[in-house]
Design an enzyme around this catalytic site. Sequence first.
Site, PDB file in Angstrom:
ATOM      1  N   THR A 124       0.825  -1.206   0.000  1.00 34.14           N
ATOM      2  CA  THR A 124       0.000   0.000   0.000  1.00 34.14           C
ATOM      3  C   THR A 124       0.858   1.255   0.000  1.00 34.14           C
ATOM      4  O   THR A 124       0.599   2.209  -0.743  1.00 34.14           O
ATOM      5  CB  THR A 124      -0.911   0.007   1.243  1.00 34.14           C
ATOM      6  OG1 THR A 124      -1.684  -1.190   1.266  1.00 34.14           O
ATOM      7  CG2 THR A 124      -1.832   1.211   1.236  1.00 34.14           C
TER       8      THR A 124
ATOM      9  N   TYR B 135     -13.489  -4.245  -2.572  1.00 30.83           N
ATOM     10  CA  TYR B 135     -14.652  -3.808  -3.344  1.00 30.83           C
ATOM     11  C   TYR B 135     -15.723  -4.879  -3.482  1.00 30.83           C
ATOM     12  O   TYR B 135     -16.894  -4.639  -3.226  1.00 30.83           O
ATOM     13  CB  TYR B 135     -14.251  -3.291  -4.743  1.00 30.83           C
ATOM     14  CG  TYR B 135     -15.402  -2.686  -5.499  1.00 30.83           C
ATOM     15  CD1 TYR B 135     -15.922  -1.447  -5.144  1.00 30.83           C
ATOM     16  CD2 TYR B 135     -15.993  -3.353  -6.571  1.00 30.83           C
ATOM     17  CE1 TYR B 135     -16.992  -0.891  -5.823  1.00 30.83           C
ATOM     18  CE2 TYR B 135     -17.064  -2.811  -7.255  1.00 30.83           C
ATOM     19  CZ  TYR B 135     -17.561  -1.581  -6.872  1.00 30.83           C
ATOM     20  OH  TYR B 135     -18.622  -1.036  -7.542  1.00 30.83           O
TER      21      TYR B 135
ATOM     22  N   TYR C 131      -3.068 -10.403   4.497  1.00 29.77           N
ATOM     23  CA  TYR C 131      -3.063  -8.968   4.788  1.00 29.77           C
ATOM     24  C   TYR C 131      -4.494  -8.511   5.033  1.00 29.77           C
ATOM     25  O   TYR C 131      -5.313  -8.503   4.117  1.00 29.77           O
ATOM     26  CB  TYR C 131      -2.430  -8.209   3.620  1.00 29.77           C
ATOM     27  CG  TYR C 131      -2.308  -6.714   3.773  1.00 29.77           C
ATOM     28  CD1 TYR C 131      -2.497  -6.071   4.989  1.00 29.77           C
ATOM     29  CD2 TYR C 131      -1.972  -5.925   2.667  1.00 29.77           C
ATOM     30  CE1 TYR C 131      -2.373  -4.699   5.111  1.00 29.77           C
ATOM     31  CE2 TYR C 131      -1.847  -4.550   2.777  1.00 29.77           C
ATOM     32  CZ  TYR C 131      -2.057  -3.930   3.997  1.00 29.77           C
ATOM     33  OH  TYR C 131      -1.931  -2.568   4.102  1.00 29.77           O
TER      34      TYR C 131
ATOM     35  N   ARG D  96      -9.454  -0.147   4.406  1.00 28.24           N
ATOM     36  CA  ARG D  96      -9.220   0.099   2.982  1.00 28.24           C
ATOM     37  C   ARG D  96     -10.015  -0.842   2.082  1.00 28.24           C
ATOM     38  O   ARG D  96     -10.366  -0.471   0.964  1.00 28.24           O
ATOM     39  CB  ARG D  96      -7.723  -0.049   2.659  1.00 28.24           C
ATOM     40  CG  ARG D  96      -6.865   1.104   3.161  1.00 28.24           C
ATOM     41  CD  ARG D  96      -5.419   0.924   2.704  1.00 28.24           C
ATOM     42  NE  ARG D  96      -4.548   1.991   3.160  1.00 28.24           N
ATOM     43  CZ  ARG D  96      -4.240   3.080   2.453  1.00 28.24           C
ATOM     44  NH1 ARG D  96      -4.754   3.233   1.243  1.00 28.24           N
ATOM     45  NH2 ARG D  96      -3.430   3.997   2.951  1.00 28.24           N
TER      46      ARG D  96
ATOM     47  N   LYS E  84      -0.348  -9.936   8.260  1.00 28.13           N
ATOM     48  CA  LYS E  84      -0.222  -8.529   8.631  1.00 28.13           C
ATOM     49  C   LYS E  84      -1.623  -8.058   8.980  1.00 28.13           C
ATOM     50  O   LYS E  84      -2.497  -7.982   8.116  1.00 28.13           O
ATOM     51  CB  LYS E  84       0.345  -7.704   7.481  1.00 28.13           C
ATOM     52  CG  LYS E  84       0.343  -6.198   7.751  1.00 28.13           C
ATOM     53  CD  LYS E  84       0.782  -5.404   6.528  1.00 28.13           C
ATOM     54  CE  LYS E  84       0.701  -3.902   6.782  1.00 28.13           C
ATOM     55  NZ  LYS E  84       1.088  -3.107   5.580  1.00 28.13           N
TER      56      LYS E  84
ATOM     57  N   ILE F  48       4.928  -4.646  10.375  1.00 31.50           N
ATOM     58  CA  ILE F  48       5.228  -4.179   9.026  1.00 31.50           C
ATOM     59  C   ILE F  48       4.935  -2.692   9.054  1.00 31.50           C
ATOM     60  O   ILE F  48       3.788  -2.262   9.130  1.00 31.50           O
ATOM     61  CB  ILE F  48       4.410  -4.938   7.969  1.00 31.50           C
ATOM     62  CG1 ILE F  48       4.815  -6.419   7.981  1.00 31.50           C
ATOM     63  CG2 ILE F  48       4.637  -4.334   6.579  1.00 31.50           C
ATOM     64  CD1 ILE F  48       4.075  -7.284   6.981  1.00 31.50           C
TER      65      ILE F  48
END
Length: 345
Positions: free
Chosen positions: A45, A108, A134, A139, A162, A204
């Site tokens: 990202t 999405y 992840y 997001r 993560k 991270i």
Amino acid sequence: MILPRGTFTALVTPFREGRINASAYDADIARQIAAGIDGLVACGTTAETPTLDEMERDWLIRAVVVGADGKVPVVVGTGTNATASTITATRHARKLGADAALVVTPYYNRPSQEGLFRHFEAVALRSDLPIILYNVPARTGVDLSVETVARLSEMEEIVGIKDASGDPERCRAIKQRVPDNFRVYSGDDRTACDAMLGGADGVISVISNAYPEEWSTLRAHALSGDEIEARWMLSVFEDLLDALSLETNPCTIKYLMSLSHPSHSTEVRLPLVPVMAETAARIRQGLDTATKRLLKASEPGDDQQLRLDPARYSSRWPSLPMSTIRLKASATKHGEQGSKQVRPW
């Protein structure tokens, strides 16, 4: 594959006049490794990966693989919101030399927990590269549950997660449900200290782009259970971390890097834009505060003596008055960290 515990830096992609600033990127990689960072993440990202074309992504991956030279693991972000394209991207990362893939939950289209399980299962079984899950619900619009992580951790191809939910309790809950060699990394700098003190294996990190040695120090204290020292190091950066959260990553970290590392600019690609003036002022203030605290800690006799070289901090923030810079302090640098043995993990 068993990944190391510790701090992985999610590398920014430095731009100059619309193109990747290759010399700055190479210098960043070398600086991170010299500072004792435990791993590097490319094309995540923070790298503005959605705005990069295929050639740029390939160059970034190759540059990190070459720069790391087997000293630390290289993790590459390969996740998309389609299982087939994620498999293709992950296979390609392996060909370019990646040691593991960071695979985000599909965004999405918001799959169910069963859909998420089958997505990661398919990627793991068909990619021949260790997978780090992840989870970043803010997001993606979907949250990978603790129960689903526990199911996925039973696959030997899936080696860690993560978790960027910002909830240290989530990291603790996951750690209690997974095998010992399954790594749980915090994905939120602000709460990473609590997560590691609670059992997480590392972080991270974004802020470690600017402060790799300091964030490695925090990691060392937290993972060894030295809560007082770990929380003190976190306190040094609290104001700066608050400022970095005011706008979208990586806009804020790029502004910070432009202040502390002259080869960097604030340049981002649309739809992202540089930070607003108010945010920039807060970041400068946070950097000023952190620098003064680190300088004070390098003074002989200070209660929080960290054995840091004050000369490192005098150049980070040129506007600090010289009266605050104790260049004659008898502080010593950290010794060399890590082994030169190739691929020690």
